[in-house]
Write a protein that holds these residues in place. Structure first.
Motif: not given
Length: 641
Positions: A385-390, A398-403, A410-416, A432-437
């Motif tokens: 799976l891609p770890k990031a996508g626009v 959206f982006a993350r370092n691992s599946w 992981a991050i998520a970011f928007k315009g729209g 933003y999330e990291s370490q399960g938080v």
């Protein structure tokens, strides 16, 4: 080897063979897009209805034929003996329907459309797989309640409840047809036609713009049309004229909805309404293909082949009960979507199947459609799976370092588009999330809540989001922001928006970039051009415990025994402020909510602000390694060898 197993393995092989459907590992600039959805719905004319009737067969079908058929029944029953995942799904279905046997059937007064559909589907599937007539009898009782209802609760301008009742009745009619008596079949068929399809036809024929489900191209269009398609297919052999007219109208209405998936399969109404709307759309497509062998040409643009990745990246991965990246007024939980199995099979995208399978391993609920569409997959498929996508058509990144973990960075970011359905004035919002938080979070949807002072929801305001405000103003409801650059390279993942319209004229230019670098460090960078002394406020919300660092140039955030550090890298003259994120009654509060802010009144015209986040408790010197460069240079830097 049996035909059904060979078919199953062929789907698996196809799914493993093609990853070209997903975006390449790259970085580039993007052209701005126009955020559009829906259009003008023109009812099908008599010639189009006649053509639909002549094009499609309407002889007596071999039942069941609506998605479930003899080949799929055989395949499920064979795979449950050889495939561990199917064994789990099968056992889960039987446990569920055995529980349903002990529950009272809905009365006419308390019947619920969506739950009726779910229960009838589960019971009827279990009957077809086991030949246990106790399941068919319970489904018949639910169907009898639908027949006894005086109407199926059509509302004035939307028909999703009507569509769900129609779908529930149609699935039950088709799947337990052999169990029903001739008089029961007639009564149920008449209910589908008179309480469901004829009501829908009157609305289709009106062409009224008040029937916004016909022209909006949004989730409601997909739900309504797919439900009516299911009903039309169920009674096509006995009521061909009604069936043909419904299909002709639905084809034209869904063509507008398909255009909403244009460009790259993103969904303007966010994750929760993808699950509801696009999920129902896919169900309708499968009904058409299994019944008639065609999707009526609705996916000629190939948009469905791109949309699965949006659900995956927006959903993320976490145990049952954890949040998706819940932008806008959407449902906050990451729901599994059996439709990912359908997409994996149809378009050769095994990673989608691996993702859906993983969600169940993490505790997500199993649905009947999981058994019907299941595609075997491996952990290696998940790794692909891609770890990031626009997604340009909703300007989300959206982006993350691992599946491989439920605790990624992981991050998520928007315009729209602020005025789009289920959206809010939140251009520039990031999570933003990291370490399960979930460290920086969305304040959640407003459904079933009372507004605060002035009849407004704090959650729906610009101030209630993790973004930048100019002169303490609210973003205009008409503001739009395109994604203008991105990178999905593992070492340097980012998205950049042009948010100028969101400043309401306070700035001649505003760009925001959010990046995940090296799989661990997050950078949030703003650049703007505005009159000197224009006030700018950087805001983000958290439920963590906050401790200001030296000189308030950093903040230590702690929750569940985990820590991250947020630091201001530029300009050197500003400092963090932390405060309560108190939300006034009667709007529902969020326990422990806090707000992290930066306020800046620069004396220059062109300015920038750079904030970085690292996991762990970090000294300011640790942030010296964070590369600082202009947003216009991010793409070139990402493409360096």
């Amino acid at each position: 080897m049996t035909t059904a197993i060979v078919a199953g393995l062929a789907m698996q092989s196809a799914a493993q063979s093609s990853l070209s459907n997903f975006a390449a590992n790259s970085a580039s600039t993007l052209s701005p897009v126009s955020f559009t959805w829906g259009g003008t719905f023109v009812p099908a004319n008599s010639g189009e209805v006649t053509a639909m009737g002549q094009m499609l067969p309407f002889g007596a079908p071999v039942r069941p034929h609506l998605t479930l058929n003899a080949q799929r029944i055989t395949r499920i029953n064979q795979l449950k003996n050889t495939d561990a995942t199917m064994q789990t799904y099968y056992a889960g279905l039987i446990d569920h329907v055995d529980w349903l046997l002990l529950q009272p059937v809905y009365t006419v007064q308390n019947v619920d459309s969506r739950m009726s559909e779910e229960r009838i589907t589960a019971l009827a599937l279990a009957y077809r797989l086991t030949n246990n007539t106790a399941y068919a009898e319970k489904a018949r009782q639910y169907l009898s309640t639908l027949v006894a209802m005086p109407d199926w609760r059509a509302e004035a301008t939307v028909l999703h409840v009507l569509a769900e009742f129609t779908s529930a009745a149609a699935i039950g009619y088709d799947w337990i047809y052999d169990y029903l008596t001739p008089s029961e079949r007639t009564a149920l068929r008449n209910a589908i036609v008179n309480k469901g399809l004829n009501v829908a036809l009157a609305r289709y024929r009106s062409g009224s713009t008040q029937q916004w489900w016909t022209w909006s191209g949004l989730n409601i269009a997909m739900v309504c049309n797919s439900g009516f398609i299911t009903g039309a297919l169920a009674i096509r052999d006995t009521d061909p004229s009604v069936s043909s007219e419904v299909l002709a109208h639905a084809q034209k209405s869904l063509a507008l909805a398909m255009a909403s998936l244009n460009n790259d399969g993103g969904w303007i109404e966010h994750h929760g309404y993808w699950v509801y709307g696009v999920g129902r759309l896919i169900r309708g497509f499968d009904m058409l293909e299994t019944s008639l062998g065609t999707d009526l040409g609705l996916d000629a643009g190939g948009f469905l082949s791109k949309t699965g990745l949006y659900k995956v990246l927006a959903g993320g991965r976490g145990p049952r009960g954890t949040a998706c990246f819940d932008f806008g007024n959407t449902y906050p939980l990451n729901e599994g979507a059996p439709e990912l199995y359908w997409l994996a099979s149809k378009f050769g995208q095994a990673p989608l199947a691996a993702y859906q399978k993983t969600l169940h391993q993490d505790g997500q609920l199993i649905k009947p459609w999981d058994l019907i569409w299941y595609v075997p997959s491996t952990s290696g498929d998940l790794a692909n799976l891609p770890k990031a996508g626009v997604f340009r058509n909703n300007a989300q990144f959206f982006a993350r370092n691992s599946w491989s973990t439920v605790e990624p960075n992981a991050i998520a970011f928007k315009g729209g588009d602020n005025k789009a359905n289920h959206n809010q004035p939140d251009i520039g919002h990031f999570l933003y999330e990291s370490q399960g938080v979930r460290w920086f979070l969305d304040l959640g949807r407003t459904a079933d809540q009372q507004p605060g002072p002035g009849g407004k929801f704090y959650r729906n305001s610009t101030l209630g989001h993790n973004t930048l405000r100019f002169n303490e103003g609210e973003q205009p409801s008409t503001a739009q922001a395109s994604m203008i650059a991105f990178s999905n390279r593992d070492a340097n993942q980012f998205g950049i928006i042009d948010g100028t319209q969101a400043t309401g004229g306070a700035a001649a230019l505003w760009k925001r970039g959010v990046a995940l670098r090296g799989g661990s460090t997050v950078v949030v960078q703003d650049e703007w051009t505005a009159a000197p002394r224009t006030r700018v406020d950087w805001t983000a919300y958290t439920t963590a415990t906050l401790e200001p660092g030296p000189g308030r140039k950093s903040v230590y955030m702690t929750k569940d025994g985990k820590t991250v550090t947020v630091a201001i890298l530029y300009p050197p003259t500003v400092s963090f402020q932390v405060s309560s994120g108190y939300i006034k009654a009667p709007e529902s509060p969020i326990p422990g909510l806090k707000k992290v802010t930066l306020m800046y009144r620069p004396t220059t015209i062109w300015n920038r602000m750079v904030v970085a986040i690292m996991p762990g408790r970090r000294a300011l010197s640790d942030f010296n390694s964070v590369r600082q460069s202009f947003l216009d240079d991010w793409v070139n830097e990402a493409n360096l060898p």
